[in-house]
Design a protein around this motif. Sequence first.
Motif, mmCIF file in Angstrom:
data_model
loop_
_atom_site.group_PDB
_atom_site.id
_atom_site.type_symbol
_atom_site.label_atom_id
_atom_site.label_comp_id
_atom_site.label_asym_id
_atom_site.label_seq_id
_atom_site.Cartn_x
_atom_site.Cartn_y
_atom_site.Cartn_z
ATOM 1 N N PHE A 8 23.499 5.119 72.329
ATOM 2 C CA PHE A 8 24.584 5.980 72.802
ATOM 3 C C PHE A 8 25.746 5.147 73.339
ATOM 4 N N ALA A 9 25.424 4.086 74.080
ATOM 5 C CA ALA A 9 26.475 3.230 74.632
ATOM 6 C C ALA A 9 27.315 2.603 73.528
ATOM 7 N N PHE A 10 26.676 2.187 72.453
ATOM 8 C CA PHE A 10 27.419 1.527 71.383
ATOM 9 C C PHE A 10 28.142 2.526 70.483
ATOM 10 N N LEU A 11 27.558 3.712 70.288
ATOM 11 C CA LEU A 11 28.236 4.714 69.469
ATOM 12 C C LEU A 11 29.481 5.257 70.159
ATOM 13 N N ILE A 12 29.432 5.436 71.491
ATOM 14 C CA ILE A 12 30.641 5.926 72.166
ATOM 15 C C ILE A 12 31.699 4.825 72.273
ATOM 16 N N SER A 13 31.316 3.587 71.932
ATOM 17 C CA SER A 13 32.323 2.524 71.906
ATOM 18 C C SER A 13 33.264 2.685 70.710
ATOM 19 N N PHE A 63 29.139 11.845 60.749
ATOM 20 C CA PHE A 63 30.287 12.330 59.971
ATOM 21 C C PHE A 63 29.900 13.577 59.178
ATOM 22 N N ALA A 64 28.691 13.565 58.601
ATOM 23 C CA ALA A 64 28.226 14.735 57.843
ATOM 24 C C ALA A 64 28.110 15.944 58.758
ATOM 25 N N GLU A 65 27.585 15.729 59.970
ATOM 26 C CA GLU A 65 27.453 16.840 60.918
ATOM 27 C C GLU A 65 28.807 17.379 61.346
ATOM 28 N N LEU A 66 29.813 16.503 61.430
ATOM 29 C CA LEU A 66 31.165 16.958 61.761
ATOM 30 C C LEU A 66 31.671 17.916 60.688
ATOM 31 N N VAL A 67 31.454 17.544 59.422
ATOM 32 C CA VAL A 67 31.870 18.400 58.304
ATOM 33 C C VAL A 67 31.109 19.720 58.335
ATOM 34 N N PHE A 68 29.784 19.645 58.547
ATOM 35 C CA PHE A 68 28.967 20.859 58.565
ATOM 36 C C PHE A 68 29.334 21.756 59.754
ATOM 37 N N THR A 69 29.657 21.141 60.885
ATOM 38 C CA THR A 69 30.050 21.920 62.071
ATOM 39 C C THR A 69 31.344 22.676 61.817
ATOM 40 N N LEU A 70 32.318 21.989 61.231
ATOM 41 C CA LEU A 70 33.583 22.651 60.900
ATOM 42 C C LEU A 70 33.365 23.784 59.906
ATOM 43 N N ALA A 71 32.446 23.572 58.970
ATOM 44 C CA ALA A 71 32.133 24.618 57.989
ATOM 45 C C ALA A 71 31.492 25.820 58.678
ATOM 46 N N ASP A 72 30.578 25.570 59.624
ATOM 47 C CA ASP A 72 29.941 26.667 60.362
ATOM 48 C C ASP A 72 30.959 27.448 61.187
ATOM 49 N N ILE A 73 31.872 26.711 61.825
ATOM 50 C CA ILE A 73 32.913 27.376 62.622
ATOM 51 C C ILE A 73 33.814 28.216 61.710
ATOM 52 N N PHE A 74 34.191 27.676 60.565
ATOM 53 C CA PHE A 74 35.066 28.381 59.614
ATOM 54 C C PHE A 74 34.397 29.654 59.107
ATOM 55 N N SER A 122 31.027 -4.448 63.468
ATOM 56 C CA SER A 122 29.657 -4.725 63.908
ATOM 57 C C SER A 122 28.889 -3.435 64.174
ATOM 58 N N VAL A 123 29.526 -2.495 64.885
ATOM 59 C CA VAL A 123 28.873 -1.229 65.196
ATOM 60 C C VAL A 123 28.586 -0.446 63.924
ATOM 61 N N PHE A 124 29.539 -0.419 63.012
ATOM 62 C CA PHE A 124 29.365 0.320 61.762
ATOM 63 C C PHE A 124 28.212 -0.253 60.941
ATOM 64 N N ILE A 125 28.077 -1.563 60.916
ATOM 65 C CA ILE A 125 26.994 -2.190 60.150
ATOM 66 C C ILE A 125 25.637 -1.897 60.785
ATOM 67 N N CYS A 126 25.546 -2.012 62.102
ATOM 68 C CA CYS A 126 24.260 -1.832 62.789
ATOM 69 C C CYS A 126 23.822 -0.375 62.860
ATOM 70 N N TYR A 127 24.779 0.548 62.898
ATOM 71 C CA TYR A 127 24.433 1.961 63.072
ATOM 72 C C TYR A 127 24.993 2.827 61.940
ATOM 73 N N TRP A 128 25.069 2.267 60.740
ATOM 74 C CA TRP A 128 25.741 3.007 59.670
ATOM 75 C C TRP A 128 24.971 4.271 59.280
ATOM 76 N N HIS A 129 23.639 4.270 59.387
ATOM 77 C CA HIS A 129 22.872 5.492 59.093
ATOM 78 C C HIS A 129 23.279 6.614 60.047
ATOM 79 N N ASP A 130 23.347 6.292 61.336
ATOM 80 C CA ASP A 130 23.738 7.296 62.326
ATOM 81 C C ASP A 130 25.188 7.733 62.138
#
Length: 280
Positions: free
Chosen positions: A199-204, A71-82, A58-66
Amino acid sequence: MATLTYLQAIILGLVQGLAEFLPISSSGHLALLQYFFGISGDSVLLFTVLLHVGTLVSVFICYWHDIVALFAELVFTLADIFRGRGPQINKTPHRRLLFMIIVATIPTGIIGVLFNNTFESFYSNIVVIGCGLLITGVILKVAEKLGNGKKKVMRMNYRNAIFTGIMQGIAITPGISRSGSTLFGSLVSGLERKFAVKFAFLISIPSILGSFVMELPKAVQAGTQGVSMGPVLVGVLVAAISGIIAIRWMIRVVSNKKLSGFSYYVWVLGVFVIVWGITH
């Protein structure tokens, strides 16, 4: 679990989907339904664990854009750290949101690991569940009165995330609503209402995933012999569909400052449950 009927699976799935995201405590409602249905908690453990998968969908369907952006920002963050640039937490709103989710998840995880067994023992005590429901009503009432903040993600700080994460961790108590507690934490921290719901639903997501990982081995150990997958699949599907409805409903409810109805509901149910538990 072999005794689980299609009707029971539909009811349990519906309650899980709605109560996971409406601030009325899914754990408390499921425990009460199992009690009144006369179903052993161990016999439906695998089913209740799989219901979390339905609500996660349910959360993935309602907030899939976010979620895709996070997920993209996680990849980009790891790339910046590397590359030696550091995490650059404030580079984009979604990157800051990613770090706020991670920070909020830490106290939730600590509470879950340290106190999970203690709070699990409360599931068979409906008086405790009733008390948890009463606490949920108070939390919602306070959140409705105090939640007039304007903060969005770029103004949110680590204290806000930690406090919201602690509130989510406390909600492992049956009867205390996870969504209600996280909304309380977000709104009292001064977050803007629509963002507070998001925020409440994403941290779920990490919370539900963590619960799934922790409970799955016990569910498998409890046994699957004689399990009918028909009711299981139907229940999970119902949980996913009702979860979508609940999320969209909550966005409107919180934005319009209408949490009182849920407070009155859990108060009435909590009193009934406590009286029932004492007299039976």
